[in-house]
Scaffold this motif. Structure first.
Motif, PDB file in Angstrom:
ATOM      1  N   GLY A 127       0.757  -1.291  -0.127  1.00  8.06           N
ATOM      2  CA  GLY A 127      -0.050  -0.006  -0.181  1.00  8.06           C
ATOM      3  C   GLY A 127       0.917   1.294  -0.071  1.00  8.06           C
ATOM      4  N   GLU A 128       2.051   1.241  -0.690  1.00  9.13           N
ATOM      5  CA  GLU A 128       2.934   2.492  -0.511  1.00  9.13           C
ATOM      6  C   GLU A 128       2.624   3.141  -2.090  1.00  9.13           C
ATOM      7  N   THR A 129       2.264   4.274  -2.013  1.00  9.64           N
ATOM      8  CA  THR A 129       1.751   5.001  -3.224  1.00  9.64           C
ATOM      9  C   THR A 129       3.062   5.165  -4.014  1.00  9.64           C
ATOM     10  N   LEU A 130       3.126   5.034  -5.415  1.00 13.76           N
ATOM     11  CA  LEU A 130       4.384   5.249  -6.155  1.00 13.76           C
ATOM     12  C   LEU A 130       3.873   6.296  -7.003  1.00 13.76           C
ATOM     13  N   ARG A 131       2.721   6.393  -7.443  1.00 17.58           N
ATOM     14  CA  ARG A 131       2.319   7.619  -8.715  1.00 17.58           C
ATOM     15  C   ARG A 131       0.844   7.776  -8.346  1.00 17.58           C
ATOM     16  N   GLN A 132       0.226   9.084  -8.632  1.00 19.87           N
ATOM     17  CA  GLN A 132      -1.088   9.079  -8.451  1.00 19.87           C
ATOM     18  C   GLN A 132      -1.438  10.419  -9.793  1.00 19.87           C
TER      19      GLN A 132
END
Length: 280
Positions: A127-132
């Motif tokens: 659940g680590e955000t890399l891109r949004q």
């Protein structure tokens, strides 16, 4: 390893010439004369100055650092083999592959680039955000800004109370079970020396709620089909979440949509007008 300036310059030029504006979410202007991307466009995608990038293509400048090469590999939408080749040309050993990799595959990036009007994000198995997308930031806040264990939403859920404010209170119990269950499964899959196991150890020390749920040994808890958000600007939102998996990297592309004709659909439209807010 020594830097191969000639090979590096040639590889960067060729990759830039092959990329088209639409490949990276840019509009193609009528006066465009170059066959691929301009140097300034690539530099912006790679989060560096145009002058720095131009010097690399001209076989000049200092040896790029590993973080700089990683940024270029991502900005140029390189595959894993191409990324590793770029690292070696720059005189560095390539990073590890697999679940711990932060390099997003070009396929997921191409899809994400076409979702500018939709809340979407690419996350790791923890659940680590890399891109949004921009609307993804507007929905949940910039979740790429966290560092260390707090990059994981499951870790933040039990250690940073403001994380829960974005979600409907009646869903908190299920989400707590889901994050605990998911972390147990990843920790078992990756082993006792994994980052997942480390996060579990930290949470066992810091959260009584997590300790209680961890002791149940529950696995396979799935999220509800509809995610309910409490946005500080537009209020309650009910969104469907679709997931696309890159099995080579264990990265998920999450896309949030609302049923047309509903209040949530109208609110998403309003959110796109309001723009990004600092939430979460």
């Amino acid at each position: 390893m020594e830097i191969d300036r000639t090979g590096l310059a040639a590889f960067l030029r060729r990759r830039r010439e092959l990329l088209q504006p639409e490949d990276v979410g840019l509009l193609r202007g009528q006066r465009r004369r170059t066959s691929g991307l301009r140097r300034e466009e690539v530099a912006a995608l790679c989060h560096m100055s145009t002058d720095y990038y131009a010097r690399l293509e001209r076989e000049r400048g200092p040896q790029p650092s590993e973080p700089m090469i990683a940024s270029m590999a991502q900005g140029l939408h390189l595959s894993l083999d191409e990324r590793d080749h770029l690292f070696r040309l720059a005189g560095h050993n390539p990073p590890v592959r697999g679940a711990v990799s932060q390099h997003v595959g070009p396929g997921l990036l191409r899809i994400l680039d076409r979702l500018a009007d939709t809340p979407a994000e690419i996350v790791t198995e923890l659940g680590e955000t890399l891109r949004q997308t921009p609307l993804g930031v507007a929905l949940t806040g910039d979740t790429t800004r966290f560092t260390g264990p707090e990059r994981s939403i499951g870790y933040r859920w039990f250690t940073l109370p403001p994380t829960r404010a974005l979600y409907a209170p009646e869903d908190h119990a299920l989400l707590s079970r889901m994050f605990t269950s998911g972390l147990r499964q990843v920790a078992t899959l990756r082993g006792p020396d994994s980052r997942a196991a480390h996060y579990a150890d930290l949470l066992l020390e810091r959260s009584e709620e997590f300790r209680s749920l961890w002791d149940t040994h529950e696995v396979g808890v799935r999220p509800a089909q509809v995610k309910r958000f409490l946005h500080p600007e537009v209020g309650p939102l009910e969104l469907n979440c679709q997931s696309l998996l890159d099995p080579d990297q264990s990265h998920h592309l999450l896309v949030y949509t609302a049923t047309p004709g509903t209040e949530s659909h109208d609110k998403l439209g309003l959110l796109s007008v309001i723009g990004t807010q600092t939430v979460g």
